[in-house]
Enzyme design. Structure first.
Site, PDB file in Angstrom:
ATOM      1  N   SER A  14       0.830  -1.210   0.000  1.00 61.67           N
ATOM      2  CA  SER A  14       0.000   0.000   0.000  1.00 61.67           C
ATOM      3  C   SER A  14       0.866   1.263   0.000  1.00 61.67           C
ATOM      4  CB  SER A  14      -0.977  -0.006   1.177  1.00 61.67           C
ATOM      5  OG  SER A  14      -0.307   0.124   2.400  1.00 61.67           O
ATOM      6  N   ASN A  15       2.017   1.216   0.643  1.00 59.41           N
ATOM      7  CA  ASN A  15       2.913   2.384   0.569  1.00 59.41           C
ATOM      8  C   ASN A  15       3.490   2.541  -0.836  1.00 59.41           C
ATOM      9  OD1 ASN A  15       3.387   3.908   3.200  1.00 59.41           O
ATOM     10  ND2 ASN A  15       3.362   1.774   3.876  1.00 59.41           N
ATOM     11  N   MET A  87      10.718  -6.950   4.267  1.00 59.15           N
ATOM     12  CA  MET A  87      10.913  -7.748   5.478  1.00 59.15           C
ATOM     13  C   MET A  87      12.133  -8.657   5.372  1.00 59.15           C
ATOM     14  SD  MET A  87       8.492  -6.662   7.327  1.00 59.15           S
ATOM     15  CE  MET A  87       8.287  -7.828   8.657  1.00 59.15           C
ATOM     16  N   HIS A 106       8.515   3.377   8.971  1.00 65.89           N
ATOM     17  CA  HIS A 106       8.231   2.463  10.082  1.00 65.89           C
ATOM     18  C   HIS A 106       7.002   2.984  10.830  1.00 65.89           C
ATOM     19  CE1 HIS A 106       8.966  -0.493  13.183  1.00 65.89           C
ATOM     20  NE2 HIS A 106       8.753   0.451  14.080  1.00 65.89           N
ATOM     21  N   THR A 138      20.263   2.571   8.328  1.00 64.50           N
ATOM     22  CA  THR A 138      21.625   2.225   8.754  1.00 64.50           C
ATOM     23  C   THR A 138      21.595   0.728   9.098  1.00 64.50           C
ATOM     24  OG1 THR A 138      21.039   2.890  10.993  1.00 64.50           O
ATOM     25  CG2 THR A 138      22.191   4.536   9.651  1.00 64.50           C
ATOM     26  N   GLU A 140      21.766  -0.997  11.711  1.00 60.91           N
ATOM     27  CA  GLU A 140      20.928  -1.394  12.844  1.00 60.91           C
ATOM     28  C   GLU A 140      19.456  -1.101  12.502  1.00 60.91           C
ATOM     29  OE1 GLU A 140      20.899  -0.498  17.545  1.00 60.91           O
ATOM     30  OE2 GLU A 140      22.620   0.228  16.389  1.00 60.91           O
ATOM     31  N   ASP A 142      15.735  -0.039  12.022  1.00 61.87           N
ATOM     32  CA  ASP A 142      14.868   1.057  12.496  1.00 61.87           C
ATOM     33  C   ASP A 142      15.596   2.072  13.391  1.00 61.87           C
ATOM     34  OD1 ASP A 142      12.750  -0.212  11.179  1.00 61.87           O
ATOM     35  OD2 ASP A 142      12.141  -1.328  12.953  1.00 61.87           O
ATOM     36  N   GLU A 171       0.911   7.053   6.960  1.00 58.04           N
ATOM     37  CA  GLU A 171       2.082   6.589   6.204  1.00 58.04           C
ATOM     38  C   GLU A 171       1.964   6.983   4.732  1.00 58.04           C
ATOM     39  OE1 GLU A 171       3.403   2.515   6.756  1.00 58.04           O
ATOM     40  OE2 GLU A 171       2.294   2.390   8.620  1.00 58.04           O
TER      41      GLU A 171
HETATM   42  C1  GRF Z   1       3.842  -0.542   6.731  1.00 59.53           C
HETATM   43  O1  GRF Z   1       3.158  -0.393   7.940  1.00 59.53           O
HETATM   44  C2  GRF Z   1       5.244  -0.018   6.845  1.00 59.53           C
HETATM   45  O2  GRF Z   1       5.355   1.085   7.690  1.00 59.53           O
HETATM   46  C3  GRF Z   1       5.979  -1.196   7.438  1.00 59.53           C
HETATM   47  O3  GRF Z   1       5.407  -2.320   6.806  1.00 59.53           O
HETATM   48  C4  GRF Z   1       4.074  -2.021   6.406  1.00 59.53           C
HETATM   49  C5  GRF Z   1       4.005  -2.280   4.948  1.00 59.53           C
HETATM   50  O4  GRF Z   1       2.708  -2.107   4.436  1.00 59.53           O
HETATM   51  N1  GRF Z   1       7.400  -1.067   7.269  1.00 59.53           N
HETATM   52  P1  GRF Z   1       2.477  -2.002   2.870  1.00 59.53           P
HETATM   53  O5  GRF Z   1       3.082  -3.267   2.255  1.00 59.53           O
HETATM   54  O6  GRF Z   1       3.142  -0.777   2.373  1.00 59.53           O
HETATM   55  O7  GRF Z   1       0.990  -1.973   2.692  1.00 59.53           O
END
Ligand code: GRF
Length: 214
Positions: A14-15, A87, A106, A138, A140, A142, A171
Site C-alpha cells: 500500500s505504501n 521484510m 516504520h 543504517t 541497525e 529502524d 504513512e
Molecule cells: C507498513 O506499515 C510499513 O510502515 C511497514 O510495513 C508495512 C508495509 O505495508 N514497514 P504495505 O506493504 O506498504 O501496505
C-alpha cells in the site's frame, strides 16, 4: 532531472501505491521483492512498472538471493532506494554503498517501538500518541537518522487493528511527501547529520501536520 528510485517490498504494497500515485520530483524505475507472492508486485505490473523478484527458494543460499537483489539494484543505478514493507535484513556493505540514500517507513514514532508489532507495543505501553516515521537506513534496524513523522492519538478502546489502519493512512501521506521533498532538494540530509529544510517546506509541513526531525 527527476530523481530515480527503486522500491523494495515484501507484501501488500500500500505504501508502494502511495509512492506511485505521487511521483512529482521522483520516478519509480523498478519494484524489487524477495517474495514472488507480494501483492504489490501485481499492482506495479498493472501500472507498467518493471518488477524484479528474487525469492529465497530460487537460490542456494540467502546470500545468493540477496546478491541477486543487490546486483539488479546496482544495474539500475538509482538515486534513492525506498524500503516499503521490506521484510529482510539488508546487509551493511550494501547500506554503506548507498549511504544516506536508503529510506524506510516504520509505523511508530521512532525511536519508540522499533522492530515488530509496534502498534501492540504502543497500546500496551500506555503511550498517548503513536504514528509513523520516515528515516534513513543504517545497519541497525529502524535506528537510522529520522527525517519526518506524523502522529495520531491513541484512543480509548483502541485495538491494534484500528490503530494500524489510522497510522497506515498517515504513512501514505508521509512517505511520498518526504521522498518528493528530498528529490526536490527541499529537504537535505548533510553528512554531518544536519537536516536542512527550506522555509516553504517547513510551512507546508506545519499545514500537513508533519514534523520534520530536528
Ligand atoms: C507498513 O506499515 C510499513 O510502515 C511497514 O510495513 C508495512 C508495509 O505495508 N514497514 P504495505 O506493504 O506498504 O501496505
Amino acid at each position: 532531472m527527476s530523481c530515480r528510485t527503486v522500491v523494495f517490498i515484501s507484501g501488500r504494497g500500500s505504501n508502494l501505491k502511495a509512492l506511485l500515485a505521487n511521483q512529482r520530483h521522483f520516478s519509480v524505475e523498478c519494484v524489487l521483492s524477495n517474495r514472488e507472492d507480494a501483492a504489490g508486485l501485481m499492482f506495479a505490473d498493472a501500472q507498467g512498472i518493471p518488477t524484479f523478484t528474487a525469492p529465497r527458494d530460487a537460490f542456494n543460499s540467502v546470500r545468493e538471493q540477496k546478491s541477486a537483489l543487490y546486483k539488479k539494484t546496482e544495474e539500475l543505478q538509482p538515486d534513492l532506494i525506498l524500503l516499503a514493507g521490506y521484510m529482510q535484513i539488508i546487509d551493511a556493505d550494501f547500506i554503506h554503498q548507498y549511504e544516506n540514500r536508503i529510506l524506510n517507513i516504520h509505523p511508530s514514532l521512532l525511536p519508540a517501538f522499533p522492530g515488530l508489532e509496534p502498534h501492540r507495543k504502543a497500546i500496551e505501553s500506555g503511550a498517548q500518541d503513536h504514528g509513523c516515521t520516515v528515516h534513513l537506513v543504517t545497519p541497525e534496524v529502524d535506528s537510522g537518522p529520522l527525517l519526518a513523522q506524523m502522529s495520531c492519538e491513541i484512543r480509548q478502546e483502541e485495538t491494534e487493528d484500528s490503530l494500524a489502519s489510522r497510522v497506515l493512512e498517515l504513512e501514505h501521506q508521509l512517505y511520498p511527501w518526504v521522498v518528493n521533498a528530498i528529490a526536490g532538494k527541499e529537504l537535505i540530509y548533510h553528512a554531518d547529520g544536519r537536516l536542512e529544510s527550506s522555509d516553504a517546506l517547513k510551512k507546508e509541513a506545519t499545514e500537513r501536520k508533519i514534523t520534520i526531525a530536528p
